[in-house]
Design an enzyme around this catalytic site. Structure first.
Site: not given
Length: 98
Positions: A42, A64, A66, A75, A79
Site C-alpha cells: 500500500k 496528486c 491520478c 501534483c 492529470h
C-alpha cells in the site's frame, strides 16, 4: 398483456442484466497506479500541515490523485493529459493555508 410483449420484455431484461453482470464482473482488475511504489502492499504518504504552509510560498499544496505525477505525491498537472486521453475528470487534492 400480450404474451409476445411479455416475452420480449423478459428477454430484454435478461439481456440487459447479462450485459451489466459481465461488464462489471468479467474484466480483470486493472491497476490505477502504474508508477509509484509498486513493490509496496500500500502506498501511503504523510505530511505535516504546518510544515507544508511554511515550505510553500503560496501556502497551498496540491497532492496528486491520478498517480501520473513525476513529482508524486505532489501534483505536477499530469492529470490534464490523463483526463484528455481517458475522458476522466480527476484533479489534485489541494490544501490551502487559512
Amino acid at each position: 398483456m400480450d404474451a409476445t410483449l411479455i416475452a420480449t420484455l423478459v428477454a430484454t431484461n435478461i439481456a440487459t442484466a447479462a450485459v451489466i453482470y459481465f461488464s462489471c464482473s468479467s474484466k480483470p482488475s486493472q491497476r490505477v497506479n502504474t508508477m509509484i511504489g509498486l513493490d509496496k502492499a500500500k502506498v501511503v504518504h504523510f505530511g505535516e500541515a504546518k510544515k507544508i504552509a511554511e515550505e510553500n510560498e503560496s501556502g497551498n499544496v496540491a497532492y496528486c490523485r491520478c498517480w501520473k505525477s513525476k513529482k508524486f505525491p505532489f501534483c505536477d498537472g499530469a492529470h490534464n493529459g490523463h483526463n484528455k486521453s481517458t475522458g476522466d475528470n480527476v484533479g489534485p487534492l489541494v490544501f490551502k493555508k487559512l
